[in-house]
Enzyme design. Structure first.
Site, PDB file in Angstrom:
ATOM      1  N   ASP A 378       0.828  -1.196   0.000  1.00 43.78           N
ATOM      2  CA  ASP A 378       0.000   0.000   0.000  1.00 43.78           C
ATOM      3  C   ASP A 378       0.871   1.258   0.000  1.00 43.78           C
ATOM      4  O   ASP A 378       1.896   1.321   0.705  1.00 43.78           O
ATOM      5  CB  ASP A 378      -0.902  -0.024   1.237  1.00 43.78           C
ATOM      6  CG  ASP A 378      -1.899   1.106   1.265  1.00 43.78           C
ATOM      7  OD1 ASP A 378      -2.714   1.183   0.325  1.00 43.78           O
ATOM      8  OD2 ASP A 378      -1.875   1.898   2.219  1.00 43.78           O
ATOM      9  N   GLU A 413       1.387  -0.693  -4.936  1.00 41.65           N
ATOM     10  CA  GLU A 413       0.465   0.340  -5.390  1.00 41.65           C
ATOM     11  C   GLU A 413       1.294   1.559  -5.768  1.00 41.65           C
ATOM     12  O   GLU A 413       2.135   2.014  -4.990  1.00 41.65           O
ATOM     13  CB  GLU A 413      -0.514   0.723  -4.278  1.00 41.65           C
ATOM     14  CG  GLU A 413      -1.436   1.869  -4.665  1.00 41.65           C
ATOM     15  CD  GLU A 413      -2.228   2.425  -3.494  1.00 41.65           C
ATOM     16  OE1 GLU A 413      -3.316   2.952  -3.728  1.00 41.65           O
ATOM     17  OE2 GLU A 413      -1.745   2.331  -2.348  1.00 41.65           O
TER      18      GLU A 413
END
Length: 680
Positions: A378, A413
């Site tokens: 993330d 990401e």
């Protein structure tokens, strides 16, 4: 000289081996039109030129090759081609009159990505919203307090999330629910599950980790369930004793970890791999290291948190703006990610203990007894307070994970240019926003990926689509491109089916009903076909296949509609996945745009044994196209229709189409996509 015929890429057909080891020589190839009398050179970015020799003549093309010497470090190259009074360079964007180093091919000695991930069909699951297999672990009403509200148990699985704020709404989805649906996922064709975070956390999305060492018992197993819920007028989580027992008692934590180990073992037995979500830039205010809520108790074996005491062993895990002694207990001056005090940013520069702890977490979950197959990272570019620290950490993280499990993937990401992280020592690949989700969304629907804007000039602009795709794909090397996560929808953006109605806005303003009003299912099916035939790993967001709609989060996090699926759409998805999985060319073959027109794009996927052509019309008018399929190495004869979709439905009938003189003539009706295969 036929410039359009010139071609090379970073697949095995043109680069052998595709993933060379350090100091391993590499055979690099280029094709030109058959009979073109040319001189071909490979030109490195250090201005070293290697003459290439003709090694093979096929029915349509001549193939040139040079054996490049092995190297220790990365090197980049383009080609020069001279013949018939013409001269050009060839790079990842195509033929050009001048050299473009920014589009050079690149070889990274010693870098490889997992073979299983290249072209793999992935499936993203936000666990709370997928399936409730064990009601005994459901979050209860008033179990605890978080961000101005108490936890709320949703009684109706089909009730839509609060369009403005749903962080504490829980539907009861859990890992047991996923386990019970493994056969469904297998029948759909899923090869990899990507889980949104599943570690202990107070939110339904779990991007605010409280404990990286344990699976949340609300997703796993609650074997010890004691204590009380909060009263209506209580907001002090130290009194949320049921919650404290559930998420901090070692019996529940160990049982949940064991359940997850058993889950992965069962998934692996069915041929399904599992990727975890690693949220390492920040944690949550409930985290045991900070312990702002006071739920991690010393009598349960927990050390005091950095919010509670300055001499906490976790003090340096966080950056405190005001570090004076008198700020404790209850020092809330810690740095929050984007200023959010519920998302404390982790301080890697200030703590070697934290640095090593997270590396150990990276290793732990890909090792025995869990054996997860990798990480999705993330907001990975945000980790740390400097680029130097960020790159150092991801280099160390990759090394730690790959040493523990050499076949694990490290997938980040990232929005924008990820080149500096994809140069061999850090990430394997990324979530493919720039070279898939964004250009595809604009081309098919004209919509921005959040449904925050509509550009009518972008819809059907095949030149813009082609140039965007080629430009952004050029930032990848082959090993990274072919396992990049290609999503139409996910937990951060509107559902693609909703984007087809071209409504601009969000659920809080437009109403949740607007997300499914006027959607264009035939157009959505064209996008699905492109997802399954463009380079990368096609990744479904749970419920995409069932027709789930929704504006951007939280509306995109609706529950899977068990028993209320769009069955024709589900059948189409299953067959389209099968077409993808059965083709080595669609999974990891070469890719070339062949033809474009307003609302129309055509491209080829090919290798030495399979030749595919995909043609789509995203417009509302019928189009006649003549496609130069010879550029996809398709010889004259018959091509067989693998699948076609349009307003009437879809078909997998093997209809024949004739190729003559290297061209295929088709009538593409409105909202039509077709995949054709050359019979060998």
């Amino acid at each position: 000289m036929n410039r359009e015929a010139i071609y090379s890429d970073e697949t095995n057909q043109y680069l052998s081996p595709m993933e060379p080891k350090v100091n391993q020589p590499v055979a690099i190839r280029l094709r030109v039109a058959k009979g073109d009398n040319v001189k071909v050179h490979l030109v490195t970015m250090e201005n070293i030129s290697y003459e290439m020799r003709l090694v093979r003549q096929g029915d349509l093309f001549d193939y040139y090759e040079v054996m490049a010497p092995g190297r220790e470090k990365n090197f980049s190259y383009i080609f020069s081609v001279e013949g018939d009074g013409d001269f050009c360079y060839y790079d990842k964007m195509g033929a050009s009159d001048f050299a473009r180093p920014q589009y050079a091919f690149k070889i990274i000695p010693g870098f490889s990505t997992p073979d299983w991930a290249k072209g793999a069909v992935m499936y993203q699951i936000l666990v709370d919203r997928f399936a409730n297999g064990d009601p005994s672990n459901d979050v209860e009403d008033r179990e605890y307090h978080y961000i101005m509200t108490k936890s709320h148990k949703m009684k109706d699985w089909y009730e839509l999330p609060n369009p403005e704020f749903d962080v504490a709404e829980f539907y009861g989805g859990d890992l047991e629910g996923v386990r019970q649906k493994l056969d469904y996922l297998k029948s759909l064709g899923v090869e990899v599950i990507y889980f949104n975070p599943i570690f202990v956390s107070p939110s339904n999305h779990k991007y605010d980790s409280a404990d990286y060492d344990h699976i949340d018992p609300h997703y796993g197993k609650i074997v010890k369930d004691e204590g009380e819920l909060l009263q209506e007028n209580e907001y002090d989580n130290t009194k949320a004793t049921r919650f404290i027992c559930r998420v901090t008692d070692k019996e529940n934590l160990e049982a949940s970890n064991q359940f997850f180990a058993d889950f992965i073992r069962e998934a692996h037995a069915k041929g399904i791999r599992v990727i975890l979500d690693g949220v390492f830039n920040h944690c949550g205010s409930f985290n045991k290291w900070l312990n702002r809520e006071g739920i991690y108790l010393p009598e349960k074996g927990y050390e005091p948190g950095a919010y509670q005491q300055k001499d906490s062993p976790y003090h340096n895990f966080f950056s405190f703006i005001d570090d004076r002694d008198e700020m404790w207990p209850g020092n809330g001056s810690y740095e929050g990610w984007w200023g959010h005090d519920t998302l404390p940013k982790l301080n890697y520069e200030g703590s070697e203990e934290l640095y090593q702890y997270i590396l150990d977490i990276g290793k732990k979950w890909v090792s025995e007894p869990y054996n997860a197959d990798g990480w999705r990272l993330d907001v990975a570019a945000d980790l740390g307070h400097s680029q130097e620290c960020n790159h150092r950490f991801w280099r160390d993280f990759r090394k730690a994970v790959k040493e523990a499990n050499p076949d694990a993937i490290v997938l980040a990401e990232h929005y924008g240019d990820a080149t500096s992280w994809l140069s061999g020592g850090e990430w394997d690949t990324i979530m493919n926003y720039d070279a898939f989700m964004e250009p595809l969304s604009y081309f098919v629907t004209g919509m921005e990926k959040h449904s925050d804007g509509f550009d009518p000039m972008a819809q059907g602009d095949s030149e813009r689509f082609e140039n965007s795709m080629k430009h952004f794909m050029s930032r990848f090397t082959g090993p990274s491109l072919y396992c990049a996560m290609n999503q139409l929808s996910n937990h951060d953006h509107s559902r693609f089916l909703t984007r087809t109605n071209q409504k601009v806005g969000r659920a809080a303003q437009l109403g949740v009903e607007a997300a499914s009003e006027g959607v264009n299912v035939p157009l959505y099916k064209v996008a699905i076909m492109m997802q399954m035939t463009l380079p990368g790993a096609p990744t479904l967001y749970y419920g995409d296949e069932a027709g789930v709609c929704g504006f951007t989060d939280p509306d995109n996090r609706r529950t899977y509609p068990w028993g209320r699926e769009n069955r024709p759409l589900l059948d189409y998805y299953r067959d389209m996945i099968l077409v993808h999985k059965c083709s080595s060319a669609l999974r990891r073959g070469s890719f070339k745009f062949l033809k474009r027109d307003k609302f129309v794009t055509c491209y080829g996927r090919f290798n030495e044994v399979e030749k595919y052509v995909v043609a789509v019309n995203v417009g509302s008018e019928d189009m006649e196209v003549s496609i130069p399929v010879y550029l996809a190495e398709v010889t004259d004869g018959e091509m067989i229709q693998a699948i076609i979709t349009n307003e009437k439905g879809y078909s997998i009938m093997p209809v024949k189409h004739t190729v003559k003189g290297g061209f295929l003539n088709l009538t593409l009706h409105k909202y039509t996509g077709i995949v054709l295969k050359k019979e060998m």
